[in-house]
Structure formats: structure tokens, C-alpha cells
Design a protein around this motif. Structure first.
Motif, PDB file in Angstrom:
ATOM      1  N   UNK A  81       0.855  -1.186   0.000  1.00  0.00           N
ATOM      2  CA  UNK A  81       0.000   0.000   0.000  1.00  0.00           C
ATOM      3  C   UNK A  81       0.896   1.243   0.000  1.00  0.00           C
ATOM      4  N   UNK A  82       0.734   2.158  -0.943  1.00  0.00           N
ATOM      5  CA  UNK A  82       1.622   3.318  -1.017  1.00  0.00           C
ATOM      6  C   UNK A  82       1.605   4.156   0.258  1.00  0.00           C
ATOM      7  N   UNK A  83       2.790   4.497   0.719  1.00  0.00           N
ATOM      8  CA  UNK A  83       2.940   5.356   1.893  1.00  0.00           C
ATOM      9  C   UNK A  83       4.363   5.880   1.926  1.00  0.00           C
ATOM     10  N   UNK A  84       4.712   6.615   2.989  1.00  0.00           N
ATOM     11  CA  UNK A  84       6.069   7.131   3.160  1.00  0.00           C
ATOM     12  C   UNK A  84       6.256   7.451   4.635  1.00  0.00           C
ATOM     13  N   UNK A  85       7.505   7.438   5.077  1.00  0.00           N
ATOM     14  CA  UNK A  85       7.793   7.777   6.471  1.00  0.00           C
ATOM     15  C   UNK A  85       7.440   9.239   6.743  1.00  0.00           C
ATOM     16  N   UNK A  86       7.073   9.520   7.991  1.00  0.00           N
ATOM     17  CA  UNK A  86       6.630  10.872   8.332  1.00  0.00           C
ATOM     18  C   UNK A  86       7.725  11.916   8.174  1.00  0.00           C
ATOM     19  N   UNK A  87       8.981  11.473   8.170  1.00  0.00           N
ATOM     20  CA  UNK A  87      10.108  12.396   8.020  1.00  0.00           C
ATOM     21  C   UNK A  87       9.988  13.208   6.731  1.00  0.00           C
ATOM     22  N   UNK A  88       9.547  12.579   5.660  1.00  0.00           N
ATOM     23  CA  UNK A  88       9.500  13.264   4.365  1.00  0.00           C
ATOM     24  C   UNK A  88       8.541  14.452   4.369  1.00  0.00           C
ATOM     25  N   UNK A  89       7.563  14.448   5.259  1.00  0.00           N
ATOM     26  CA  UNK A  89       6.626  15.570   5.338  1.00  0.00           C
ATOM     27  C   UNK A  89       7.313  16.834   5.828  1.00  0.00           C
ATOM     28  N   UNK A  90       8.496  16.700   6.431  1.00  0.00           N
ATOM     29  CA  UNK A  90       9.243  17.854   6.930  1.00  0.00           C
ATOM     30  C   UNK A  90      10.246  18.372   5.903  1.00  0.00           C
ATOM     31  N   UNK A  91      10.171  17.856   4.690  1.00  0.00           N
ATOM     32  CA  UNK A  91      11.101  18.267   3.654  1.00  0.00           C
ATOM     33  C   UNK A  91      10.777  19.624   3.070  1.00  0.00           C
ATOM     34  N   UNK A  92      11.709  20.136   2.302  1.00  0.00           N
ATOM     35  CA  UNK A  92      11.490  21.370   1.556  1.00  0.00           C
ATOM     36  C   UNK A  92      10.477  21.107   0.457  1.00  0.00           C
ATOM     37  N   UNK A  93       9.919  22.163  -0.145  1.00  0.00           N
ATOM     38  CA  UNK A  93       8.998  21.936  -1.261  1.00  0.00           C
ATOM     39  C   UNK A  93       9.603  21.069  -2.361  1.00  0.00           C
ATOM     40  N   UNK A  94      10.887  21.280  -2.636  1.00  0.00           N
ATOM     41  CA  UNK A  94      11.546  20.483  -3.674  1.00  0.00           C
ATOM     42  C   UNK A  94      11.669  19.026  -3.250  1.00  0.00           C
ATOM     43  N   UNK A  95      12.004  18.779  -1.990  1.00  0.00           N
ATOM     44  CA  UNK A  95      12.112  17.403  -1.499  1.00  0.00           C
ATOM     45  C   UNK A  95      10.761  16.701  -1.505  1.00  0.00           C
ATOM     46  N   UNK A  96       9.727  17.442  -1.158  1.00  0.00           N
ATOM     47  CA  UNK A  96       8.382  16.865  -1.168  1.00  0.00           C
ATOM     48  C   UNK A  96       7.967  16.495  -2.587  1.00  0.00           C
ATOM     49  N   UNK A  97       8.268  17.361  -3.539  1.00  0.00           N
ATOM     50  CA  UNK A  97       7.926  17.074  -4.933  1.00  0.00           C
ATOM     51  C   UNK A  97       8.712  15.882  -5.469  1.00  0.00           C
ATOM     52  N   UNK A  98       9.987  15.784  -5.086  1.00  0.00           N
ATOM     53  CA  UNK A  98      10.849  14.744  -5.642  1.00  0.00           C
ATOM     54  C   UNK A  98      10.622  13.376  -5.007  1.00  0.00           C
ATOM     55  N   UNK A  99      10.350  13.368  -3.680  1.00  0.00           N
ATOM     56  CA  UNK A  99      10.312  12.086  -2.981  1.00  0.00           C
ATOM     57  C   UNK A  99       8.960  11.747  -2.368  1.00  0.00           C
ATOM     58  N   UNK A 100       8.340  12.684  -1.665  1.00  0.00           N
ATOM     59  CA  UNK A 100       7.125  12.345  -0.934  1.00  0.00           C
ATOM     60  C   UNK A 100       5.944  12.093  -1.861  1.00  0.00           C
ATOM     61  N   UNK A 101       5.655  13.009  -2.760  1.00  0.00           N
ATOM     62  CA  UNK A 101       4.485  12.841  -3.619  1.00  0.00           C
ATOM     63  C   UNK A 101       4.570  11.582  -4.482  1.00  0.00           C
ATOM     64  N   UNK A 102       5.717  11.287  -5.117  1.00  0.00           N
ATOM     65  CA  UNK A 102       5.798  10.023  -5.871  1.00  0.00           C
ATOM     66  C   UNK A 102       5.621   8.792  -4.983  1.00  0.00           C
ATOM     67  N   UNK A 103       6.143   8.856  -3.746  1.00  0.00           N
ATOM     68  CA  UNK A 103       5.978   7.718  -2.836  1.00  0.00           C
ATOM     69  C   UNK A 103       4.506   7.477  -2.531  1.00  0.00           C
ATOM     70  N   UNK A 104       3.762   8.546  -2.310  1.00  0.00           N
ATOM     71  CA  UNK A 104       2.343   8.406  -1.987  1.00  0.00           C
ATOM     72  C   UNK A 104       1.507   8.030  -3.203  1.00  0.00           C
ATOM     73  N   UNK A 105       2.084   8.180  -4.401  1.00  0.00           N
ATOM     74  CA  UNK A 105       1.424   7.678  -5.616  1.00  0.00           C
ATOM     75  C   UNK A 105       1.805   6.222  -5.892  1.00  0.00           C
ATOM     76  N   UNK A 106       2.686   5.664  -5.080  1.00  0.00           N
ATOM     77  CA  UNK A 106       3.121   4.289  -5.270  1.00  0.00           C
ATOM     78  C   UNK A 106       4.200   4.122  -6.309  1.00  0.00           C
ATOM     79  N   UNK A 107       4.885   5.216  -6.648  1.00  0.00           N
ATOM     80  CA  UNK A 107       5.897   5.178  -7.705  1.00  0.00           C
ATOM     81  C   UNK A 107       7.300   4.878  -7.181  1.00  0.00           C
ATOM     82  N   UNK A 108       7.535   5.046  -5.876  1.00  0.00           N
ATOM     83  CA  UNK A 108       8.834   4.749  -5.289  1.00  0.00           C
ATOM     84  C   UNK A 108       8.656   4.471  -3.803  1.00  0.00           C
ATOM     85  N   UNK A 109       9.746   3.997  -3.179  1.00  0.00           N
ATOM     86  CA  UNK A 109       9.722   3.748  -1.748  1.00  0.00           C
ATOM     87  C   UNK A 109      10.924   4.404  -1.098  1.00  0.00           C
TER      88      UNK A 109
END
Length: 373
Positions: A81-109
Motif C-alpha cells: 500500500x503506497x505510503x512514506x515515512x513521516x520524516x518526508x513531510x518535513x522536507x522542503x517543497x523540492x524534497x516533497x515534490x521529488x520524494x514524498x508525492x511520488x511515494x504516496x502515488x506508489x511510484x517509489x519507496x
């Protein structure tokens, strides 16, 4: 329909029917794709993350109830089930775009890399360093038991810079290597390898949560992970009791149902009491998190919930396996799988002994009444 109700239906319809195939290594890529697709469609993925990032924006109570349902299935099929560690929510806008949003779409872990050979129960003993270089930072060290480390696109690495700091390290960078991929007791879809970072260079934008912010983010990560373990343990006990009680009612020996014998009935009753108490404790911690209570108190209570539920769930699995008898010792039996899988809950994200130390220190520092009421 509540998130918990949607999750229960999802587990019943998609996960439980695939448990034995997963146990026997017969889970297919199309099954994994279906689990991901349906989790997104049914809106049971990325629970606590904000909706604008691709999560659900649930309360902690709602998230607990969903994790509880995930805990009803074996072989960690819910890990798809797509998810991500809570740490990524504290990222910069660029980090959120690069890592968090794709993770929550199930595209990466993502994978959290903190444990080391000489820094397990005591994460303050880490030796991994981050040294300034012209291009940013050079990461050197070895991390053990990196869950999802074999499939991660990004590692969340705790390093001394010189104070504890978290870095986002892309998996494909030069200098990253798997030095061990140990076979563990459970049959889960992802591994927990040891990863070596040998002169891995990352940019200034790899820091997440600010310089020296690693301890605070890690404390919040531990609290959430420990509460999640408690929730899933409650779900496991629920499933175990459902299936074992049904078996004990239908199975006859010596001219009577085996549930009519105290040797069967009493272990079930004890486990039911454990399950009910653990669930109430976990839900109370979740409620406190929703009210914005003292994070240090929540941290202590999450440790208490993990301690109690992980120990209780192990007892429950052992009792249920015994009630099933010889059938219970087969890998196609739910009690046998939980008997193996639940054992690690007393170890990872802090052993039971560490949880006891945390709770004891909280009694001293926060006061007995605040800790237990």
C-alpha cells in the motif's frame, strides 16, 4: 464508510485471499499492482500525510484504525500500500515534490537508515558521518537492518554532521552498496539489508529537517512507528481470536467442543482481555496525538503501547497455534504465520527492554499520574 471500514473490506477482499500464495512465494506482479491500485482508489493509502501531498489527512485515531485492519493480514501484503515515512513531510517543497508525492502515488519507496552494528538499541551511538565537501556533504558509514533497503529509491540516513542530522540519499549514487542481505524469520515482500555508504557525495539540498534536527525528527518517527506496531498487533490478535474461536467451536474431541474445555477456553479469554486492553491503550495514545499533547508524553505512551501489545500479541499467537494443534504448525495456518511474524515486534523500532526503560524514565520525569492516566 469510515477509513477503518474501508480498510477492513480491502484486507478481506484483497490481502487475506493472497496470504498463502505470498507465503509460498507465488505472489505475482499483477497482484502487487492490484493492491497498489485498489489502495489508492479506495483512499486507504498515505494516511497521516496531507491531502495536498497525496495522503488522506486522517486523524491519528483514524490512522490507528486503518493500521489495525492492515495488521489482520499476514506476510506484510499491506506493505504494498503506497505510503512514506513521516520524516518526508518535513522536507522542503523540492524534497516533497521529488520524494514524498511520488511515494504516496506508489511510484517509489523510501527507507529509513539509522541502525548500525554498534548502534542498535542506543541510536545515540551511531558512527556514520557527514563531512563537508565542495559539492555539499560526503556520507561515510554502514547501516544495518534497513527495511525496504532493497527496493528504496531514497534512503533517509542519520549521520553526525557533527550533530545528528538526517540526509536524503538517492539510492543510485556512487559509493552505495549492499554488504549483506540476511534471510529473516518472516516471509515479507521486502528485505532489511545492510547498506554501506562509502564516500557518497550529496548536495546541500540533501539535508532534511535542518542541521542538527535529526534527534527530534527521529523521536517523532519512533513514536509513530511504535504506535503503528501496536495498532497492527491489535489487528493480528483480532484475526487470531476470530479464526481460533471459530475452530474451537467447530472442533470436537472426547465428545465435546474443545472450547468447552478450560485448557482451550481460558487462553482465548486471556488473549481477548489482552486484545481489548491493548486496543484501548493504543487508541488513547492516538487521541492524545490528535489533541496536540506533549510530544514527550506521547513518545512514552507510544512506547508503553508497543511494549504491551507486542508482548500480548506474541502470547496470543502462541496460544492460538497450540489450540490448532498439528494444523497450527503448518505455514498455511494463520496462527503459524503470525507466530513467526509477530516475534520481530518485540525487537524492531526499539526492543521491549528499551520500551521499559523509556516508560520508567517517563514515570520519573513526567510523573506517574501523567503516564498512566
Amino acid at each position: 464508510m469510515t477509513p477503518g471500514e474501508r480498510a477492513r473490506r480491502f484486507v478481506d477482499e484483497l490481502l487475506i485471499p493472497r496470504e498463502v500464495d505470498a507465503e509460498l512465494g507465488r505472489i505475482m506482479p499483477e497482484d502487487v499492482a492490484l493492491i497498489k491500485r485498489e489502495a489508492l482508489a479506495r483512499e486507504i493509502s498515505g494516511g497521516l500525510h496531507a491531502r495536498e501531498h497525496g495522503g488522506q489527512g486522517w486523524s491519528h485515531v483514524e490512522w490507528f484504525e486503518v493500521e489495525e485492519q492492515f495488521g489482520r493480514s499476514t506476510n506484510a501484503l499491506s506493505w504494498h500500500v503506497p505510503t512514506a515515512y513521516n520524516v518526508l513531510a518535513h522536507g522542503s517543497p523540492a524534497q516533497i515534490e521529488r520524494w514524498l508525492k511520488p511515494a504516496l502515488r506508489g511510484e517509489l519507496h523510501d527507507a529509513y537508515a539509522v541502525t548500525e552494528e554498534h548502534a542498535g538499541s542506543d541510536p545515540s551511538g551511531i558512527a556514520t558521518t557527514a563531512t563537508r565537501v565542495d559539492a555539499g556533504w560526503r556520507i561515510d558509514g554502514e547501516k544495518w537492518f534497513v527495511t525496504y533497503g532493497d527496493v528504496a529509491a531514497v534512503y533517509i540516513v542519520m549521520a553526525l554532521a557533527p550533530s545528528p542530522t538526517l540526509f536524503l540519499v538517492e539510492a543510485g549514487l556512487p559509493g552505495i552498496g549492499v554488504v549483506d542481505d540476511p534471510p529473516f524469520t518472516h516471509t515479507y515482500p521486502h528485505g532489511h539489508p545492510a547498506i554501506r555508504f562509502d564516500g557518497v557525495v550529496v548536495g546541500e539540498d540533501a539535508v532534511i529537517g535542518g542541521m542538527g534536527g535529526g534527534d527530534e525528527l527521529q523521536r517523532a518517527w519512533f513514536a509513530e512507528e511504535r504506535l503503528g506496531i501496536a495498532a497492527r498487533g491489535c489487528g493480528a490478535m483480532l484475526r487470531l481470536l476470530e479464526e481460533t474461536t471459530a475452530w474451537a467451536i467447530s472442533r470436537e474431541q472426547g465428545g465435546a467442543r474443545i472450547i468447552d474445555h478450560q485448557g482451550v477456553a481460558f487462553p482465548l479469554a486471556d488473549s481477548a482481555a489482552d486484545a481489548a486492553a491493548g486496543r484501548l491503550l493504543g487508541l488513547e495514545v492516538a487521541r492524545l496525538a490528535d489533541t496536540g499533547a506533549d510530544p514527550k508524553l506521547i513518545h512514552a505512551k507510544a512506547s508503553m503501547a508497543k511494549l504491551f501489545v507486542s508482548e500480548a500479541a506474541n502470547r496470543c499467537a502462541d496460544r492460538c497455534l497450540q489450540i490448532f494443534g498439528g494444523r497450527g504448525y503448518t505455514r498455511t495456518n494463520v496462527a503459524e504465520r503470525f507466530w513467526r511474524e509477530l516475534r520481530v515486534d518485540r525487537i524492531w523500532e526499539g526492543t521491549s527492554e528499551i520500551q521499559r526503560l523509556i516508560v520508567a524514565r517517563a514515570l520519573e520525569r513526567r510523573g506517574v499520574e501523567r503516564v498512566i492516566t
